[in-house]
Design a protein around this motif. Sequence first.
Motif, PDB file in Angstrom:
ATOM      1  N   GLY A   1      50.440 -31.593  40.586  1.00  0.00           N
ATOM      2  CA  GLY A   1      49.986 -31.117  41.795  1.00  0.00           C
ATOM      3  C   GLY A   1      48.458 -31.042  42.242  1.00  0.00           C
ATOM      4  O   GLY A   1      48.190 -30.630  43.067  1.00  0.00           O
ATOM      5  N   TYR A   2      47.835 -32.090  41.503  1.00  0.00           N
ATOM      6  CA  TYR A   2      46.455 -32.313  41.956  1.00  0.00           C
ATOM      7  C   TYR A   2      46.344 -33.344  43.012  1.00  0.00           C
ATOM      8  O   TYR A   2      47.017 -34.507  43.004  1.00  0.00           O
ATOM      9  N   GLU A   3      45.431 -33.381  44.026  1.00  0.00           N
ATOM     10  CA  GLU A   3      45.355 -34.554  44.744  1.00  0.00           C
ATOM     11  C   GLU A   3      43.896 -34.746  45.091  1.00  0.00           C
ATOM     12  O   GLU A   3      43.419 -35.752  44.864  1.00  0.00           O
ATOM     13  N   LYS A   4      43.081 -33.565  45.589  1.00  0.00           N
ATOM     14  CA  LYS A   4      41.616 -33.802  45.447  1.00  0.00           C
ATOM     15  C   LYS A   4      41.104 -33.516  44.361  1.00  0.00           C
ATOM     16  O   LYS A   4      41.597 -32.634  43.369  1.00  0.00           O
ATOM     17  N   MET A   5      39.833 -34.173  43.980  1.00  0.00           N
ATOM     18  CA  MET A   5      39.219 -33.822  42.571  1.00  0.00           C
ATOM     19  C   MET A   5      38.518 -32.456  42.969  1.00  0.00           C
ATOM     20  O   MET A   5      38.174 -32.083  43.889  1.00  0.00           O
TER      21      MET A   5
ATOM     22  N   VAL B   1      33.557 -30.740  39.671  1.00  0.00           N
ATOM     23  CA  VAL B   1      32.969 -31.283  38.650  1.00  0.00           C
ATOM     24  C   VAL B   1      33.777 -32.501  38.214  1.00  0.00           C
ATOM     25  O   VAL B   1      33.245 -33.399  37.740  1.00  0.00           O
ATOM     26  N   GLN B   2      35.133 -32.699  38.654  1.00  0.00           N
ATOM     27  CA  GLN B   2      35.821 -34.059  38.200  1.00  0.00           C
ATOM     28  C   GLN B   2      35.178 -35.316  39.105  1.00  0.00           C
ATOM     29  O   GLN B   2      34.944 -36.269  38.873  1.00  0.00           O
ATOM     30  N   GLU B   3      34.878 -34.738  40.425  1.00  0.00           N
ATOM     31  CA  GLU B   3      34.446 -35.793  41.298  1.00  0.00           C
ATOM     32  C   GLU B   3      32.879 -36.272  40.674  1.00  0.00           C
ATOM     33  O   GLU B   3      32.656 -37.409  40.657  1.00  0.00           O
TER      34      GLU B   3
ATOM     35  N   LYS C   1      31.243 -24.368  36.474  1.00  0.00           N
ATOM     36  CA  LYS C   1      31.662 -22.741  36.266  1.00  0.00           C
ATOM     37  C   LYS C   1      33.375 -22.889  35.865  1.00  0.00           C
ATOM     38  O   LYS C   1      34.125 -23.856  35.678  1.00  0.00           O
ATOM     39  N   THR C   2      33.451 -21.707  35.206  1.00  0.00           N
ATOM     40  CA  THR C   2      34.741 -21.396  34.785  1.00  0.00           C
ATOM     41  C   THR C   2      35.737 -21.496  35.867  1.00  0.00           C
ATOM     42  O   THR C   2      35.630 -21.362  36.868  1.00  0.00           O
ATOM     43  N   GLY C   3      36.853 -22.186  35.343  1.00  0.00           N
ATOM     44  CA  GLY C   3      38.116 -22.411  36.230  1.00  0.00           C
ATOM     45  C   GLY C   3      37.865 -23.533  37.212  1.00  0.00           C
ATOM     46  O   GLY C   3      38.574 -23.199  38.230  1.00  0.00           O
ATOM     47  N   SER C   4      36.945 -24.428  36.898  1.00  0.00           N
ATOM     48  CA  SER C   4      36.654 -25.405  37.924  1.00  0.00           C
ATOM     49  C   SER C   4      37.173 -26.948  37.622  1.00  0.00           C
ATOM     50  O   SER C   4      36.911 -27.903  38.093  1.00  0.00           O
ATOM     51  N   GLY C   5      38.235 -26.844  36.527  1.00  0.00           N
ATOM     52  CA  GLY C   5      39.044 -28.085  36.480  1.00  0.00           C
ATOM     53  C   GLY C   5      38.338 -29.091  35.276  1.00  0.00           C
ATOM     54  O   GLY C   5      38.319 -30.324  35.491  1.00  0.00           O
ATOM     55  N   LYS C   6      37.279 -28.382  34.355  1.00  0.00           N
ATOM     56  CA  LYS C   6      36.702 -29.241  33.392  1.00  0.00           C
ATOM     57  C   LYS C   6      37.787 -30.034  32.412  1.00  0.00           C
ATOM     58  O   LYS C   6      37.517 -31.259  32.093  1.00  0.00           O
ATOM     59  N   THR C   7      38.797 -29.219  32.154  1.00  0.00           N
ATOM     60  CA  THR C   7      39.738 -30.118  31.383  1.00  0.00           C
ATOM     61  C   THR C   7      40.332 -31.316  31.811  1.00  0.00           C
ATOM     62  O   THR C   7      40.017 -32.264  31.070  1.00  0.00           O
ATOM     63  N   VAL C   8      40.858 -31.450  32.923  1.00  0.00           N
ATOM     64  CA  VAL C   8      41.164 -32.754  33.690  1.00  0.00           C
ATOM     65  C   VAL C   8      39.995 -33.901  33.554  1.00  0.00           C
ATOM     66  O   VAL C   8      40.043 -34.834  33.591  1.00  0.00           O
TER      67      VAL C   8
ATOM     68  N   ARG D   1      37.198 -17.862  25.912  1.00  0.00           N
ATOM     69  CA  ARG D   1      36.802 -19.216  26.589  1.00  0.00           C
ATOM     70  C   ARG D   1      38.096 -20.055  26.985  1.00  0.00           C
ATOM     71  O   ARG D   1      38.885 -20.133  25.922  1.00  0.00           O
ATOM     72  N   GLY D   2      37.853 -20.694  28.036  1.00  0.00           N
ATOM     73  CA  GLY D   2      38.720 -21.730  28.376  1.00  0.00           C
ATOM     74  C   GLY D   2      40.191 -21.252  28.795  1.00  0.00           C
ATOM     75  O   GLY D   2      40.756 -22.353  29.561  1.00  0.00           O
ATOM     76  N   VAL D   3      40.789 -20.301  28.203  1.00  0.00           N
ATOM     77  CA  VAL D   3      42.109 -20.024  28.418  1.00  0.00           C
ATOM     78  C   VAL D   3      42.540 -19.904  30.016  1.00  0.00           C
ATOM     79  O   VAL D   3      41.919 -19.002  30.740  1.00  0.00           O
ATOM     80  N   ASP D   4      43.389 -20.452  30.501  1.00  0.00           N
ATOM     81  CA  ASP D   4      43.499 -20.654  31.915  1.00  0.00           C
ATOM     82  C   ASP D   4      44.888 -19.682  32.311  1.00  0.00           C
ATOM     83  O   ASP D   4      46.086 -20.331  32.450  1.00  0.00           O
ATOM     84  N   TYR D   5      44.654 -18.321  32.432  1.00  0.00           N
ATOM     85  CA  TYR D   5      45.892 -17.559  33.060  1.00  0.00           C
ATOM     86  C   TYR D   5      45.598 -17.505  34.276  1.00  0.00           C
ATOM     87  O   TYR D   5      44.670 -17.148  34.816  1.00  0.00           O
TER      88      TYR D   5
ATOM     89  N   GLY E   1      35.188 -15.107  33.461  1.00  0.00           N
ATOM     90  CA  GLY E   1      35.730 -16.482  34.087  1.00  0.00           C
ATOM     91  C   GLY E   1      37.179 -16.602  33.909  1.00  0.00           C
ATOM     92  O   GLY E   1      37.815 -17.448  34.340  1.00  0.00           O
ATOM     93  N   ARG E   2      37.715 -15.430  33.195  1.00  0.00           N
ATOM     94  CA  ARG E   2      39.232 -15.606  33.269  1.00  0.00           C
ATOM     95  C   ARG E   2      39.768 -15.158  34.574  1.00  0.00           C
ATOM     96  O   ARG E   2      41.028 -15.428  34.545  1.00  0.00           O
ATOM     97  N   THR E   3      39.013 -14.647  35.208  1.00  0.00           N
ATOM     98  CA  THR E   3      39.688 -14.250  36.644  1.00  0.00           C
ATOM     99  C   THR E   3      38.747 -15.087  37.440  1.00  0.00           C
ATOM    100  O   THR E   3      37.581 -15.599  37.426  1.00  0.00           O
ATOM    101  N   GLY E   4      39.116 -15.212  38.790  1.00  0.00           N
ATOM    102  CA  GLY E   4      38.411 -16.001  39.881  1.00  0.00           C
ATOM    103  C   GLY E   4      38.417 -17.467  39.608  1.00  0.00           C
ATOM    104  O   GLY E   4      37.619 -18.362  39.923  1.00  0.00           O
ATOM    105  N   ARG E   5      39.547 -17.968  38.978  1.00  0.00           N
ATOM    106  CA  ARG E   5      39.651 -19.251  38.615  1.00  0.00           C
ATOM    107  C   ARG E   5      40.137 -20.003  39.840  1.00  0.00           C
ATOM    108  O   ARG E   5      40.765 -19.688  40.828  1.00  0.00           O
ATOM    109  N   LYS E   6      39.975 -21.459  40.122  1.00  0.00           N
ATOM    110  CA  LYS E   6      40.301 -22.235  41.312  1.00  0.00           C
ATOM    111  C   LYS E   6      40.105 -21.515  42.431  1.00  0.00           C
ATOM    112  O   LYS E   6      40.663 -21.750  43.650  1.00  0.00           O
ATOM    113  N   GLY E   7      38.930 -20.788  42.647  1.00  0.00           N
ATOM    114  CA  GLY E   7      38.347 -20.503  43.755  1.00  0.00           C
ATOM    115  C   GLY E   7      38.811 -19.105  44.515  1.00  0.00           C
ATOM    116  O   GLY E   7      38.863 -18.485  45.282  1.00  0.00           O
TER     117      GLY E   7
END
Length: 749
Positions: free
Chosen positions: A300-304, A307-309, A326-333, A601-605, A628-634
């Motif tokens: 389901g990812y289209e734009k980077m 941090v990915q970009e 920042k937390t929840g900004s897609g560092k894993t990918v 840390r890191g857990v993406d709920y 950072g467990r809240t407010g993820r992906k904007g």
Amino acid sequence: MKPGPLVRRSRAIPVISRIFPHKFKYQSLGSLKFEKRLLQEQFNIRKIWGLELRASNGLVKDEAELGDRVGGLQGNSDNDEVIGSENGKCSIRKRCRKSGKKGELDNTGKQGGGSYTSDWEEKTGRDRGGDGDEMKRERNGVAQRQGNSDKVEVACSENRKCKSEKKRRKRGGKGEFDNMSKRGGGCNTSDRKEKNGRDTGGDGEKMKKDGNGVVQRDAMVKDDGYTGFKELMDGDEVVDDDEGMEEEVMVEEHIDILEKGSVAQLPPSSPGRSDSYLSDSRFDQCSISPWSLKGIKDAGYEKMTVVQEATLPVILKGKDVLAKAKTGSGKTVAFLLPAIEAIVKSPPIAHDQKHSPILVLILCPTRELASQVAAEASKLLKYHPSIAAQVVIGGIKVAQEQTRMRKNPFQILVATPGRLIDHLQHTAGFASRLTGVQVLILDEADRLLDMGFRKDIEKIISAVPKQRQTLLFSATIPHEVHKICDVALKRDHEFINTVQEGLEETNSQVRQMHIAAPLGNHFSLLYTLLKEHIKDDANYKVLVFCTTAMVTKFVADLLMKLNLNVREIHSRKPQSYRNRISDEFRKSKGLVLVTSDVSARGVDYPDVTLVVQIGVPADRQQYIHRLGRTGRKGKEGQGILLLAPWEVFFLSSIKELPITKAPEPIVDPDTRKQVERALSHIGAKIKATAYGAWLGYYNSNKDVRRDKHRLVMLANEFSRSMGLDNPPAISKKNLRKMGLQNIPGLRSE
Ligand SMILES: Nc1ncnc2c1ncn2[C@@H]1O[C@H](COP(=O)(O)OP(=O)(O)OP(=O)(O)O)[C@@H](O)[C@H]1O
């Protein structure tokens, strides 16, 4: 509580004045804070797109040097800063850091002493069954005020030509938006290409990153009135005399920025865009394999993300990278994708799967995070039939993992450090498989490089080839870590920072509050806050962070007895249970998860609506990661830090963050009675272990343990808050370990 409009609406002055009638008394202070907030919003523009370039200090050739370096290094005092200013010019300024002043207040020392049952087990051997390990943590707030002399921060505002930056890059092209990093690598049609002189004829689509420009609050109030949780989160800021120092710092920053002539000239911001975690670049603009692209599309990812970009092109070029986002900004990918591409590009290997090399090694500090990273890798590998990932973590039988690794070929291994060392020492052929590592990744790098993990990481680094690519990622990278990361990174590594140092390392769409209230009120307050949040938001999903595993257990029991829908997760639970609860919470709504730092840390709920932290967090980083467990992906979120009055010292270590003081909520007498009744139904043993763990935790905090007599007094206050008349007895052995023998007020057994 509903996100979005509600929050905005509640920031309006009429609501504020309704709730906090005394606000006008503090109008002038209020406008000061308003201004700071505005500046922070505006800074976001540059922060997200700003680039921090740092010449590295050089590789530490002998990995054994690491220990010395951690202990001995001090930050330098100056920073070169390139700031976007009026007329589109960049001004370069030496900034004298406030080394040795305010920033150093309470986070310089290592926490030692005290055995307690917290969740740092993954780094201290709890994975291997250790109990009550001696905890040693390095706090790091000093780093926030100390700079590296060789650091150059480039932060130019949008729509302005940044001359020094342009000159530095010596490039033509039309991409005026100059604050992306100077780096090559894969992406085809973004502006970066133009900047790097690598334009292959793309249309040079212009990056648009705006500050969100929503000025939320402008008043500060001294008032104890509290009308409910919703008002608490949505209402205005509250300041009292304790915050005098904070105000002083604000003034400094204010003047600082005025000197740069950038206040009036900062570009107007567009609401809703400044914190956008997505960039304008698409994955298919990068030179990555079609199989990966298909996997990305299915995910389901289209734009980077930003941090990915910023990192992908550099990593694809083969460079070592230290990345902060920042937390929840897609560092894993951001690290997984190029790692997979490295495998795609590596020459085929002879088919002896028993000894086939591990090409990518990813280290994570907790089991939950390692499992999550492995799951994300599997998603991206969907169309790579010959590439697979495996995970090795504590809590699983070693023999079981050995069989799995033997039977199923894999090139990517995700591991917690302790378990990896176990395999190094006990699994036949494992050490030789590690000699194939081409890419080494440290997720949550600052945690992995801190004292608790350092020895394990040293061992692991010495077991993988020197000729490799190394990637370090985290949302927090204190300056101490810059110094020691050279042990892992090559001399010419790039530091890619998508977060401006100091200001708002947390997501700005997360509202942060702290409440200072006597320990005796904490459980009633917690219950009140949760009830109101639940009433407000049918889709509530709350994380309650406690200081230690056993305090977590106690709080979870209490909330269950109060009939809330509660789960608990901490190191004292078996791994299978932890996995189950973690999965359940990931998928659920209408649930409160009481947790220790295993979830920090890191857990993406997804869609966590509120994060509550009870008691002082281990350090500044831990506060940021938990929040950072809240407010993820904007998305929007809320955070409450519940402290006792004697714990407010911690606030000085997070003073750059937009956390505001809330008045102590009023607990109605019925609620108080309910809590007292629930407390009386909790077993003495659970209370006793929670008491011992609490004592151990605070005994490991250098600010609290300084006065042992006071520490015991506070522990006994905690004991009373659990409904005990007398503090539970503690074994002589544990008292000795904590250095608390013969302190009056303690009972020994
Ligand atoms: N390009 C993308 N587009 C949309 N969603 C994405 C993209 N990349 C990652 N995500 C999603 O964003 C969420 C957060 O990603 P991730 O867990 O990697 O964040 P993080 O930066 O590592 O956070 P933390 O610092 O807390 O570890 C995940 O749900 C992930 O699936």
